[in-house]
Scaffold this motif. Structure first.
Motif, PDB file in Angstrom:
ATOM      1  N   VAL A  90       0.840  -1.189   0.000  1.00  0.00           N
ATOM      2  CA  VAL A  90       0.000   0.000   0.000  1.00  0.00           C
ATOM      3  C   VAL A  90       0.878   1.242   0.000  1.00  0.00           C
ATOM      4  O   VAL A  90       1.836   1.327   0.766  1.00  0.00           O
ATOM      5  N   ALA A  91       0.524   2.188  -0.864  1.00  0.00           N
ATOM      6  CA  ALA A  91       1.158   3.503  -0.858  1.00  0.00           C
ATOM      7  C   ALA A  91       0.106   4.514  -0.439  1.00  0.00           C
ATOM      8  O   ALA A  91      -0.997   4.534  -0.982  1.00  0.00           O
ATOM      9  N   LEU A  92       0.424   5.320   0.561  1.00  0.00           N
ATOM     10  CA  LEU A  92      -0.457   6.418   0.947  1.00  0.00           C
ATOM     11  C   LEU A  92      -0.073   7.631   0.120  1.00  0.00           C
ATOM     12  O   LEU A  92       1.110   7.891  -0.099  1.00  0.00           O
ATOM     13  N   TYR A  93      -1.095   8.367  -0.345  1.00  0.00           N
ATOM     14  CA  TYR A  93      -0.803   9.529  -1.180  1.00  0.00           C
ATOM     15  C   TYR A  93      -1.756  10.667  -0.831  1.00  0.00           C
ATOM     16  O   TYR A  93      -2.941  10.449  -0.597  1.00  0.00           O
ATOM     17  N   ASP A  94      -1.241  11.869  -0.825  1.00  0.00           N
ATOM     18  CA  ASP A  94      -1.986  13.075  -0.481  1.00  0.00           C
ATOM     19  C   ASP A  94      -3.241  13.207  -1.349  1.00  0.00           C
ATOM     20  O   ASP A  94      -3.163  13.218  -2.570  1.00  0.00           O
ATOM     21  N   GLU A  95      -4.385  13.301  -0.682  1.00  0.00           N
ATOM     22  CA  GLU A  95      -5.642  13.371  -1.427  1.00  0.00           C
ATOM     23  C   GLU A  95      -6.292  14.752  -1.371  1.00  0.00           C
ATOM     24  O   GLU A  95      -7.463  14.906  -1.693  1.00  0.00           O
ATOM     25  N   ARG A  96      -5.544  15.763  -0.972  1.00  0.00           N
ATOM     26  CA  ARG A  96      -6.125  17.111  -0.891  1.00  0.00           C
ATOM     27  C   ARG A  96      -6.781  17.507  -2.205  1.00  0.00           C
ATOM     28  O   ARG A  96      -6.191  17.345  -3.274  1.00  0.00           O
ATOM     29  N   LEU A  97      -7.988  17.995  -2.109  1.00  0.00           N
ATOM     30  CA  LEU A  97      -8.762  18.559  -3.219  1.00  0.00           C
ATOM     31  C   LEU A  97      -9.197  17.546  -4.276  1.00  0.00           C
ATOM     32  O   LEU A  97      -9.692  17.938  -5.333  1.00  0.00           O
ATOM     33  N   THR A  98      -9.041  16.250  -4.031  1.00  0.00           N
ATOM     34  CA  THR A  98      -9.477  15.279  -5.043  1.00  0.00           C
ATOM     35  C   THR A  98     -10.987  15.311  -5.227  1.00  0.00           C
ATOM     36  O   THR A  98     -11.471  15.239  -6.356  1.00  0.00           O
ATOM     37  N   SER A  99     -11.736  15.432  -4.141  1.00  0.00           N
ATOM     38  CA  SER A  99     -13.198  15.477  -4.266  1.00  0.00           C
ATOM     39  C   SER A  99     -13.661  16.755  -4.948  1.00  0.00           C
ATOM     40  O   SER A  99     -14.603  16.739  -5.744  1.00  0.00           O
ATOM     41  N   VAL A 100     -12.987  17.858  -4.663  1.00  0.00           N
ATOM     42  CA  VAL A 100     -13.325  19.124  -5.322  1.00  0.00           C
ATOM     43  C   VAL A 100     -13.068  19.010  -6.819  1.00  0.00           C
ATOM     44  O   VAL A 100     -13.914  19.379  -7.642  1.00  0.00           O
ATOM     45  N   THR A 101     -11.927  18.475  -7.190  1.00  0.00           N
ATOM     46  CA  THR A 101     -11.584  18.293  -8.598  1.00  0.00           C
ATOM     47  C   THR A 101     -12.575  17.357  -9.278  1.00  0.00           C
ATOM     48  O   THR A 101     -13.028  17.614 -10.396  1.00  0.00           O
TER      49      THR A 101
END
Length: 152
Positions: A90-101
């Motif tokens: 598993v790789a964790l990755y920054d999800e900031r603004l994904t829902s907005v996009t």
């Protein structure tokens, strides 16, 4: 390498599929998240098996300032559980603004809020996974090579 992007929410979990060879992520589905967390993890594991995924990329909800808060710590625990359920790294990755996009993308396609609700989580997972794939292609992200959770 085939990757499954997972954007865990409190009610729904978006899932996307991508490949480091093509560098393209595509929304796959949305899995309902119920009180039985093991049930949704089994669904994610079944999807990983069906699509022959080599790893999971799970969204890490850091703050806009880049800080790790309570939600990010919960996501780390959930990523570990998903890794155990699937047997995949598993790789964790920054999800900031994904829902907005994702919402903006669906809105530009002419979908109203009701139609977007059923798709936004899968599109958000694809946005997350696409950003990760772009990082891999640019050499700024290194995929995990073994089981366990990598924090990027």
């Amino acid at each position: 390498m085939r990757a499954l992007g997972v954007d865990p929410g409190t009610k729904r979990v978006g899932v996307a599929l991508g490949d480091t060879t093509t560098g393209v992520a595509t929304p796959l589905t949305v899995v309902a998240r119920t009180r039985d967390a093991a049930a949704y993890r089994r669904e994610v594991a079944a999807l990983a098996e069906e699509w022959e995924a080599d790893l999971l990329v799970v969204g890490l909800p850091v703050t806009m300032g880049g800080q790790v808060g309570v939600a990010a710590e919960a996501a780390r625990s959930e990523a570990d559980e998903l890794g155990r359920a699937t047997g995949l790294p598993v790789a964790l990755y920054d999800e900031r603004l994904t829902s907005v996009t994702a919402n903006r993308s669906l809105q530009h396609q002419g979908l109203d809020s009701r139609a977007r609700r059923g798709k936004v989580d899968a599109v958000a997972a694809a946005v997350l996974l696409q950003a990760w794939l772009d990082g891999v292609a640019a050499g700024t992200v290194v995929p995990p090579l073994d089981e366990g959770t990598q924090r990027t």
